[in-house]
Motif scaffolding. Structure first.
Motif, PDB file in Angstrom:
ATOM      1  N   ALA A  41       0.821  -1.212   0.000  1.00 15.71           N
ATOM      2  CA  ALA A  41       0.000   0.000   0.000  1.00 15.71           C
ATOM      3  C   ALA A  41       0.855   1.262   0.000  1.00 15.71           C
ATOM      4  O   ALA A  41       0.487   2.280  -0.599  1.00 15.71           O
ATOM      5  CB  ALA A  41      -0.920  -0.010   1.221  1.00 15.71           C
ATOM      6  N   LEU A  42       2.021   1.209   0.647  1.00 14.23           N
ATOM      7  CA  LEU A  42       2.879   2.406   0.732  1.00 14.23           C
ATOM      8  C   LEU A  42       3.326   2.894  -0.642  1.00 14.23           C
ATOM      9  O   LEU A  42       3.652   4.074  -0.819  1.00 14.23           O
ATOM     10  CB  LEU A  42       4.096   2.110   1.618  1.00 14.23           C
ATOM     11  N   GLY A  43       3.330   1.978  -1.610  1.00 17.69           N
ATOM     12  CA  GLY A  43       3.684   2.406  -2.959  1.00 17.69           C
ATOM     13  C   GLY A  43       2.765   3.484  -3.494  1.00 17.69           C
ATOM     14  O   GLY A  43       3.147   4.262  -4.389  1.00 17.69           O
ATOM     15  N   ALA A  44       1.563   3.555  -2.955  1.00 18.15           N
ATOM     16  CA  ALA A  44       0.579   4.534  -3.454  1.00 18.15           C
ATOM     17  C   ALA A  44       0.771   5.916  -2.838  1.00 18.15           C
ATOM     18  O   ALA A  44       0.067   6.855  -3.199  1.00 18.15           O
ATOM     19  CB  ALA A  44      -0.828   4.028  -3.155  1.00 18.15           C
ATOM     20  N   PHE A  45       1.718   6.058  -1.882  1.00 22.62           N
ATOM     21  CA  PHE A  45       1.892   7.343  -1.181  1.00 22.62           C
ATOM     22  C   PHE A  45       3.307   7.886  -1.420  1.00 22.62           C
ATOM     23  O   PHE A  45       4.230   7.561  -0.670  1.00 22.62           O
ATOM     24  CB  PHE A  45       1.634   7.159   0.318  1.00 22.62           C
TER      25      PHE A  45
ATOM     26  N   LEU B 177       9.624   1.283  -6.814  1.00 17.46           N
ATOM     27  CA  LEU B 177       9.434   1.514  -8.244  1.00 17.46           C
ATOM     28  C   LEU B 177       8.298   2.510  -8.466  1.00 17.46           C
ATOM     29  O   LEU B 177       8.403   3.408  -9.297  1.00 17.46           O
ATOM     30  CB  LEU B 177       9.118   0.166  -8.914  1.00 17.46           C
ATOM     31  N   GLN B 178       7.236   2.367  -7.704  1.00 12.44           N
ATOM     32  CA  GLN B 178       6.117   3.301  -7.814  1.00 12.44           C
ATOM     33  C   GLN B 178       6.549   4.703  -7.401  1.00 12.44           C
ATOM     34  O   GLN B 178       5.994   5.689  -7.860  1.00 12.44           O
ATOM     35  CB  GLN B 178       4.956   2.857  -6.915  1.00 12.44           C
ATOM     36  N   HIS B 179       7.544   4.762  -6.539  1.00  9.24           N
ATOM     37  CA  HIS B 179       8.047   6.063  -6.098  1.00  9.24           C
ATOM     38  C   HIS B 179       9.054   6.637  -7.081  1.00  9.24           C
ATOM     39  O   HIS B 179       9.657   7.658  -6.813  1.00  9.24           O
ATOM     40  CB  HIS B 179       8.683   5.930  -4.703  1.00  9.24           C
ATOM     41  N   GLY B 180       9.287   5.947  -8.179  1.00 11.85           N
ATOM     42  CA  GLY B 180      10.178   6.466  -9.206  1.00 11.85           C
ATOM     43  C   GLY B 180      11.613   6.012  -9.084  1.00 11.85           C
ATOM     44  O   GLY B 180      12.498   6.549  -9.763  1.00 11.85           O
TER      45      GLY B 180
END
Lengths: 203, 909
Positions: free
Chosen positions: B750-754, B802-805
């Motif tokens: 879930a932290l990937g979404a923030f 990865l979601q955080h770039g």
């Protein structure tokens, strides 16, 4: 940042129940399309270790589900003509046997043995595949030698395990006896592998 | 309710003959009982190696005919022992398993077990297995009962010696005290345990209990009884002063009588005592078999046979099977080994198939049918794994090969396994025989019924890879045979067979059956038509308005789901709902409406609100949850005022409707709920509704939930809806090494979404030292499952980064993917699918030979960048062996639908 309330953690742990149920829940949570049971095909294995003629022999039999066997054929069928030739099959199984051999590590009397494929893989009814390996151990003196096999291949697939011998302990010749019920051996944070502890008894 | 004692007495009295001789029986020398070795798993399967070394004891002595054994085996028992337990393994061969629980539990507080009835109404035909266990005393011993549902009784028995004054008392009934409140106590950690494993039927599925319509093959069972609880001799007790825990049981002697009751048989009781007279089992202990607990094991002949079995050639094993059958010995323990030899074993036994008694023939046919079940496999697999099978079913001489097994076709009476063996091993001769029957003036109806029943079922479950079209064609020919049509039982079975085989050319014939005077024929027609008619037939519409029988209407209601887009089916559904004589039929109609797109669906569901009783409204709400009906939103929301505690279907329906007015109601209920399943549904409903009130409730729950599964799901929801204010809690959960791992995993995902600084810092901290955060884990975890989760955790951290770039995380995730287990690989791929994100793992997954990984890759490819993967996906869909999976009865977990969805996607997502 404050630590998570310990009472709550304690409550969670008290209620956590079956760990496997959680594994299934995690998988399910990420894989809604895959329904509730693990879709990973099970592989049942039967292992026999024996000693003869200065060699330790391992007979490793896997039984695949029909779906898994068809997926292997899909891989073998390079030209996608729906038929698998003996050459295609042999090439695939030879490569698999080499790979499997590298994933089986055997120690005897504290020394690592170099396990090598010993003969071609055999296919048996009901999608069973038999791979044989051997390693030279020289001429052992009379006595009891401790051995251990770690099966890294087992970490990938769920399924039943069966010790496939020896059938007649106490008869003449070298004997291999399971010294400890096979169990999963933790491997430093990575998925566990099957461990078999055995004794080689030389007459 | 009958008491245990009265049930026991009535059952046992039924077998009694009071005029028997009273001569003492000469005790025979004790037989050795094998010592168990290695770990024993009580799972009902007699697969621990030591069981093979145990003598197989036949329990075939007919109770009313002392010394005489039944022709067919009734039960085989094996006994084993170790320092803590007596082990009993047994196998029954009952073709109609029947068992009934007492509905009450008994036993130690922490090891309660449900008791079993040992007698019932005559039509219940209850089966049960009994053991009488004594350490030498003929008046004091245990009687235990066990059945196919793993229910268990333990009764302490005292029989009264006529010389005792108590024998003059009116207390003992028939001279026996039944202490059914006593139980075998656990011996510390050494506990009583029992388990059952149902044997496979001819089609490979497990035998069924209390389903008289099918043909069972019995079951195996294991019982583990602690010495302390059984009352082993004091001299064998562990010496506690020396801190010993092991009982010294070697050379101890026991008396053990095994009894099997088969409720279907006129001779209901069989037992293991060759010299026992017909009397109460309790009163003949002198004749019970005696055993000595030996270190070495069973009697030599039995051991020798067991040792040799696994090494025998096909021919030698076949010879051993025939030898045992000729000696009227059980071959049960050889069946699995025999079928492992594949069609070679079937060939070896083929010449003997039609010789000897019907029991012998039946046993051989059972083995051949099991071996020939391989015909359900793909031909190419047979070619490589079982060449004799390939020759038999696909070779140029297939018909001649199959004739080996076709002798039964010439028999006037078929032994029980004939139909299943012929279908599996001799389909071509059987098709010829059926063709002749189709035009016969004297068709053999009983044989045809057994073939139709099994072959039709095989086709429904897509286990018939070769001959489905030929079978289908035959159904049409049978439908023209006047002799068959004039027999109502045959007609009903033929209608069913036509439906199961998909014989659409006989649709008119089946439609006519809708008007047949026999109820069963009309019911079968309703069941068959969805498989045959592509459009809803007018005849069914007419039948909906005039059919009056409840059974037929129920079938009709279920059949409607066969035409989910046909408006006339919707019209029939409305008519049926209005005319339904019972809620059963209304519910069946509504179940059919769940996935339907009928224009009448809204009207139909509205009527359910007017007739809500007996679960009707519940099914309507399920339908609304599946596909919301805006016109019924108000009515659905109104239910909140009537139902302070919402039932599950209402929660689902409110969530699907997405009406924000429902949020406070659901939030309040979530706060108060103590039921985990309801809490999960409430959380998911609030996620669907969304909005400030729903999110506030979800956040509050995330912060306070103590149920791990609920916390896990709430963390997942927080990620999916980007729940404002949840980051701190998610970080706290992710980093807390004492929290349950699945909750932490979901929190990391879930932290990937923030994409905030604090979240990134937390992820980097975990990533830099995963062993610190995931090394210890939860004490409740097993090493195996925990380490799998640890690997997934590492993967999810990379994915979140990865979601955080973090571009480097992509390579690291790929590395973890390559060395990960299939489960770990699936986790990454399904996360990528959810995030609609492309990654090199997708292409690698599409080349995987693991089915589940491939399936996850298809989902990921379709979601991430379908056009990029179109060529590969198309090739996969056409690949012959993938098609072989999709077109068979194997579970493809929705692969075809996933491929179609991915290929129909123009752009990513």
């Amino acid at each position: 940042m404050p630590r998570f309330p310990q009472k709550r953690v304690a409550d969670m742990q008290r209620r956590s129940g079956s760990w496997l149920a959680f594994c299934a829940a995690v998988l399910t949570a990420f894989t809604p399309a895959l329904a509730h049971e693990s879709p990973v095909d099970h592989v049942d294995r039967a292992i026999r270790i024996s000693v003869a003629n200065g060699k330790l022999n391992v007979r490793y039999q896997v039984q695949l589900s029909e779906r898994a066997a068809l997926m292997q054929f899909q891989r073998m069928d390079a030209n996608a003509d729906g038929a698998v030739t003996v050459e295609e099959r042999t090439a695939f199984l030879d490569a698999f046997q080499r790979d499997l051999g590298q994933q089986l590590s055997v120690e005897l009397d504290g020394k690592a043995l170099a396990l090598k494929p010993d003969g071609a893989a055999k296919l048996l009814p009901q999608c069973r595949q038999v791979f044989t390996f051997s390693a030279p151990i020289g001429e052992l003196k009379s006595g009891r030698y401790k051995g251990r096999m770690l099966d890294s291949y087992s970490r990938n697939f769920p399924g039943a395990y069966r010790w496939d011998g020896p059938k007649t302990p106490g008869t003449e010749g070298p004997q291999v006896l399971v010294a400890e019920a096979p169990k999963m051996h933790d491997t430093d944070g990575h998925p566990s592998v099957l461990q078999i502890k055995f004794d080689v008894v030389m007459p | 309710m009958r008491t245990f004692l009265s049930a026991f007495l009535s059952a046992t009295l039924a077998t009694l003959s009071f005029g028997g001789e009273d001569k003492p029986v000469e005790a025979t020398a004790p037989s050795p009982m094998t010592k168990a070795s290695g770990a024993v798993t009580i799972d009902g399967a007699l697969d621990e190696p030591f069981w093979k070394d145990c003598a197989a004891i036949r329990c075939d002595f007919i109770n009313t005919k002392p010394g005489q054994q039944s022709e067919q085996p009734r039960m085989v028992v094996k006994y084993a022992w170790d320092e803590h337990f007596l082990y009993i393994g047994y196998e029954t061969f009952d073709a109609n398993l029947s068992a009934k629980g007492k509905g009450v539990k008994d036993g130690p507080e922490k090891n309660q077990r449900e008791g079993c009835e040992i007698a019932g109404a005559k039509e219940e035909k209850i089966d049960v297995v009994e053991f009488f266990i004594s350490f030498g005393d003929e008046n004091f011993f245990w009687e235990i009962h066990h059945n196919a549902l793993n229910q268990f009784n333990d009764i302490w028995i005292t029989t009264v010696n006529p010389a005792w004054p108590i024998s003059k008392s009116s207390l003992p009934m028939y001279g026996i005290f039944f202490y059914d409140k006593e139980f075998i106590k656990d011996d510390g950690e050494k506990t009583t345990a029992m388990a059952v494993k149902l044997n496979p039927r001819a089609d490979g599925t497990p035998s069924t209990v209390n389903t008289p319509a099918d043909m069972d093959t019995g079951y195996t069972a294991e019982l583990r009884l602690p010495w302390g609880g059984l009352g082993a001799p004091q001299a064998a007790r562990p010496d506690e002063r020396k801190k010993l825990t092991e009982w010294k049981m070697e050379n101890q002697q026991m008396m053990l009588l095994a009894v099997v009751q088969d409720g279907d048989l006129p001779e209901r009781y069989h037992h293991s005592a060759p010299n026992r007279k017909n009397d109460w089992f309790h009163k003949t202990p002198g004749a019970w078999p005696r055993y000595v607990l030996a270190k070495g094991g069973a009697a030599e002949p039995a051991k020798k046979a067991a040792v040799d079995l696994n090494e025998l050639s096909t021919e030698a094993l076949a010879a051993e099977i025939l030898r045992r059958l000729d000696n009227k010995e059980s071959v049960a323990e050889l069946v699995q080994a025999a079928s492992d030899h594949g069609m070679a074993m079937a060939r070896a036994l083929s010449r003997e198939l039609n010789r000897g008694t019907s029991a012998r023939q039946e046993a051989l046919m059972n083995i051949v049918a099991l071996a020939a079940r391989c015909r359900q496999s793909h031909g190419e697999l047979l070619k490589h794994y079982d060449p004799p099978a390939f020759e038999t079913f696909y070779g140029p001489n297939a018909r001649a090969e199959q004739e080996r097994y076709a002798g039964a076709l010439k028999s006037a009476v078929w032994p029980r396994q004939s139909a299943s063996m012929l279908i599996q091993a001799a389909p071509l001769p059987l098709l010829d025989w059926m063709s002749a029957q189709a035009v016969s003036d004297t068709p053999d109806i009983p044989k045809l019924l057994s073939v139709w029943n099994q072959w039709g079922s095989n086709i429904v479950f897509r286990h018939e890879r070769q001959h489905a079209p030929a079978v289908r064609a035959l159904a049409g020919r049978f439908a023209q045979n006047a002799h068959i049509l004039s027999n109502p039982n045959a007609l009903g079975a033929l209608v069913r067979f036509a439906g199961e085989s998909g014989a659409s050319e006989v649709t008119e014939f089946v439609l006519k059956a809708l008007e047949h005077p026999q109820i069963s024929v009309r019911a079968e027609a309703c069941r068959a038509l969805p498989r045959l008619a592509t459009t809803f037939p007018d005849a069914m519409l007419r039948a909906a308005g005039k059919e009056s029988d409840g059974t037929v209407l129920l079938m009709f209601g279920e059949a409607l789901q066969g035409w989910p887009t046909d408006a006339r089916a919707g019209e029939a559904a409305l008519t049926l709902f209005e005319r339904a004589p019972s809620a059963d039929v209304r519910r069946a109609v509504l179940f059919s409406a769940i996935d339907a797109k009928w224009p009448q669906r809204t009207d139909l569901l509205a009527r359910a609100f007017a007739m809500p009783g007996d679960g009707v409204l519940g099914v309507a709400l399920q339908a609304i949850a599946e596909k919301p009906v805006p016109a019924l939103s108000a009515k659905t929301t109104e239910l909140m005022t009537e139902l302070p505690e919402p039932p599950a279907p209402l929660i689902d329906a409110l969530g699907a409707a997405g009406d924000v007015k429902a949020a406070p109601y659901l939030a309040r209920t979530l706060k108060e709920s103590k039921n985990l399943a309801i809490s999960l549904k409430l959380a998911l409903a609030l996620e669907k509704i969304g909005g400030p009130e729903a999110h506030a409730a979800l956040l509050a729950q995330l912060k306070s939930a103590t149920q791990p599964l609920l916390a896990q799901h709430l963390a997942g929801i927080a990620g999916r809806v980007k729940l404002a204010g949840s980051e701190e809690t998610l970080i706290s959960l992710a980093e807390d090494t004492t929290a349950p791992l699945p909750v932490r995993l979901q929190s990391i995902a879930a932290l990937g979404a923030f994409p905030t600084e604090s979240v990134r810092a937390s992820l980097q901290k975990i990533d830099a030292n995963p062993e610190k955060f995931f090394g210890a884990g939860d004490a409740a975890a097993t090493p195996s499952s925990q380490s799998e989760l640890v690997e997934q955790a590492r993967m999810l951290v990379k994915l979140a980064l990865l979601q955080h770039g973090d571009a480097k995380a992509a390579d690291a995730a790929l590395e973890l993917f390559r060395r990960g287990t299939p489960t770990t690989q699936i986790t990454l791929l399904m996360m990528l699918a959810r995030l609609k994100r492309d990654h090199p793992a997708v292409a690698e997954g599409l080349a995987s030979q693991e089915f589940a990984v491939l399936l996850a890759s298809v989902h990921a490819a379709g979601a991430a960048d379908a056009p990029k993967y179109r060529e590969r996906l198309t090739a996969l869909k056409r690949a012959p062996f993938v098609r072989a999976i999709l077109e068979s009865g194997l579970n493809s977990n929705g692969l075809e639908a996933a491929l179609d969805a991915a290929l129909s996607t123009e752009k990513g997502g």
